[in-house]
Structures are given as structure tokens and as C-alpha cells.
Motif scaffolding. Sequence first.
Motif, PDB file in Angstrom:
ATOM      1  N   LYS A  84       5.273   4.988  -4.422  1.00  8.49           N
ATOM      2  CA  LYS A  84       4.828   5.398  -3.099  1.00  8.49           C
ATOM      3  C   LYS A  84       3.630   4.564  -2.660  1.00  8.49           C
ATOM      4  CE  LYS A  84       6.387  10.197  -3.687  1.00  8.49           C
ATOM      5  NZ  LYS A  84       5.988  11.629  -3.635  1.00  8.49           N
ATOM      6  N   GLN A  85       3.247   4.681  -1.408  1.00 16.05           N
ATOM      7  CA  GLN A  85       2.152   3.886  -0.864  1.00 16.05           C
ATOM      8  C   GLN A  85       0.804   4.254  -1.461  1.00 16.05           C
ATOM      9  OE1 GLN A  85       2.563   4.364   3.399  1.00 16.05           O
ATOM     10  NE2 GLN A  85       3.876   2.556   3.565  1.00 16.05           N
ATOM     11  N   ASP A  86       0.641   5.494  -1.916  1.00 14.77           N
ATOM     12  CA  ASP A  86      -0.646   5.934  -2.458  1.00 14.77           C
ATOM     13  C   ASP A  86      -0.749   5.719  -3.964  1.00 14.77           C
ATOM     14  OD1 ASP A  86       1.175   7.773  -3.289  1.00 14.77           O
ATOM     15  OD2 ASP A  86       0.124   9.535  -2.520  1.00 14.77           O
ATOM     16  N   GLU A  87       0.068   4.811  -4.505  1.00 14.33           N
ATOM     17  CA  GLU A  87       0.068   4.444  -5.921  1.00 14.33           C
ATOM     18  C   GLU A  87       0.529   5.586  -6.839  1.00 14.33           C
ATOM     19  OE1 GLU A  87      -3.615   2.663  -7.034  1.00 14.33           O
ATOM     20  OE2 GLU A  87      -3.271   0.858  -5.824  1.00 14.33           O
ATOM     21  N   THR A  88       1.242   6.539  -6.255  1.00  9.19           N
ATOM     22  CA  THR A  88       1.939   7.532  -7.060  1.00  9.19           C
ATOM     23  C   THR A  88       3.417   7.154  -7.044  1.00  9.19           C
ATOM     24  OG1 THR A  88       2.264   9.004  -5.175  1.00  9.19           O
ATOM     25  CG2 THR A  88       0.261   9.325  -6.507  1.00  9.19           C
ATOM     26  N   TYR A  89       4.246   7.970  -7.679  1.00  6.94           N
ATOM     27  CA  TYR A  89       5.664   7.632  -7.713  1.00  6.94           C
ATOM     28  C   TYR A  89       6.501   8.898  -7.844  1.00  6.94           C
ATOM     29  CZ  TYR A  89       5.543   8.424 -12.790  1.00  6.94           C
ATOM     30  OH  TYR A  89       5.409   8.987 -14.025  1.00  6.94           O
TER      31      TYR A  89
END
Length: 339
Positions: A84-89
Motif C-alpha cells: 500500500k502507499q503508506d508502506e503497509t501491505y
Amino acid sequence: MEKRVFSWLYVYMVLAVLVLFAPYWLWWLKPETKLDLLIVDKTVPDRSYHEHQGLVWVLNQQKYVHGNGKRYKAARDYAGFAPKQDETYEVRPLPKEMARYDAVYIVDTYGVYEEEFVHKQTDGARAKVYGGLERQEMESLWRFARQGGKTLIAEFNSMAHPTEKEVRASFAQLFGLEWTGWIGRYFPDLNSQEVPVWVKENYKAQYGKAFSFRGPGMVLVDESDRLLVLDRRDLGGGGVMFSSTKAGEARWGGKMRTSYSYWFDIVKPLDERMVLATYTLSLSERGKEKLRAIGLPFSFPAVVRYETKTYQSYYFCGDYADQGELPSVYQTVGLDVWR
């Protein structure tokens, strides 16, 4: 007279424009083909989707669409690791019900590691975040295959590390082959940054000296990290050559021969007649002797097709869908051939 010349000039200009833009409008005139393809990619450390974007580009360029008419998108149309864009997945699992799909294409199951996803490094020690083909996924693939009339496609790396041996054996059975445990790659320059750090570290640990090779060469690694490096003295006139077999020529309607310079795995088919293409390593007698010593052939399968009463499968012994750079436009007839 001038009016007639002008008229002919206008006609020529119109014809020139039509010819110039023919690949574009011919693409729009080409009919769409409906194909529900499930793409599986567990190696997506960033939003470039490089492991499967080449496959999606070809699907769109050839005007394959979902059963609902929508075109394929690399960011949306796959199961596996999704950053994801916020460095989560998130992890997109295989669908519980796969009957609606015509085919499954397993692009890569190697996975995502901390160095790439967390620290944004392309190499180093390998600490897994997510990856490997799992037992329940293998069971789903078997159920899919037994439904009848289905197609399974997979390529390197779909069964090597970090997939467990039991699951790997089931995968090999599904695709009608046996993995020798070896992978390899040709490098135009063994001193380049293309050679992974783990190769250099393994070499030093195994041989007790630094990896100091220069010039063209090949690196071969087995599943226990045993390493063999072939340098320029071990090579013949080239690197790795991909060539269609007679069975492949009959199936594809022509001969294929080209060089291949990325990762491959060495497999054995259940039946040699299943091999549609082979790799041939260009080696000197010195290099051949080194391969004989570890029981590896100089020529081995590149594409294996397996067929049963209920399904057919293709295994590509290379990283074929991985494309780092692709044209931004696919709406052109003939662009695939030019590429």
C-alpha cells in the motif's frame, strides 16, 4: 491543373496518415477475446509490479479482457502480496471458488523480504516478510485442475525457495516434472552489481576466498546453497540459448531461437516429448567437465507442456513475465512483434 495536383497531393497525405496510424486503428478494430485469468504473484515489494506487469501488458496488447469486459490492470488483477502507499501491505488470498477462471498463471512465489520492502534495499541478508507456495494453495490448484478443461501456467520461481519440499513435490507432480534443485543465470560481467550480494557471500563461505571474478560467466546454485561459478575460461562463444524443439515448432507454427540472460531452473520432464523448448549452455570443454562433475546437463528444458484428461499445464523454466521497462502504450498492432 493546379487544382488536380492539389487534389492528388491531398489524397497522398490522407493515405500517408492512414498508413502511419494503421497499427493504432487496426488495434481498435481488432475484436476482444474474453479470458478469465487468475494471476498469482507473491513477489511484489513495491508498486511497480515488475514481476507480472509484462504479462498484463501482453494481455492488454492482445486485447484479452475479463469475462465482464474489463481490461487487465497490474495493480488490481492478481492474488498475492499487495503493498500500500503508506508502506503497509495486504495479502490477497487465492479465491475460495476458482471455477469461473479459465486459467491460472503463477508468476512468482519467492516472496517479499525486509531489505526490499522495509529498508528499500535490493539485496542483502534475506529476512522473509511473506512468500512461498503454501499447502492449502496447492490443494486449491489441484481442485482447479480436476474441474476439467482448465489451463495452469507457472514459471520460475514458483516452487524453489522458500516453498517447503512437500509442497514443491506436489507442484512438480501437477506440472509433470521434477526439479533438480539447481537454478542459474548468465551474467555479461561477473563484476557488475547485477550479481546478488548473497551469491558473493555464499561463495566466500564455501570457498574461503572473495568473489573476484570479472567478465562474462554463469552462476549455478542448488537448493542447499551449493555454488558453482563458471568464468570466461569455462564458456564457449555465448551464454544461454533458448531454442524450440520439433514439438514446440509444431505447436507454435515456427522455429524460435534467441539468447536468454536471466534466472532459470533446471528441471526434468516426466516425458521428453513434453518439452517445447530447451536451453543450451555455451561451454568450453573445461566448463562441460565442471557440469559433469556435479551431474548437470548442458542442455535442459525451457518450456514443458503437460496434459492429462482434465487439464493442461505449461511450466516456463525462467523469469519470463518479469519486465522492468515496457512501452506506456499497448494499443498498437505489431508492437509485440517489434519488441
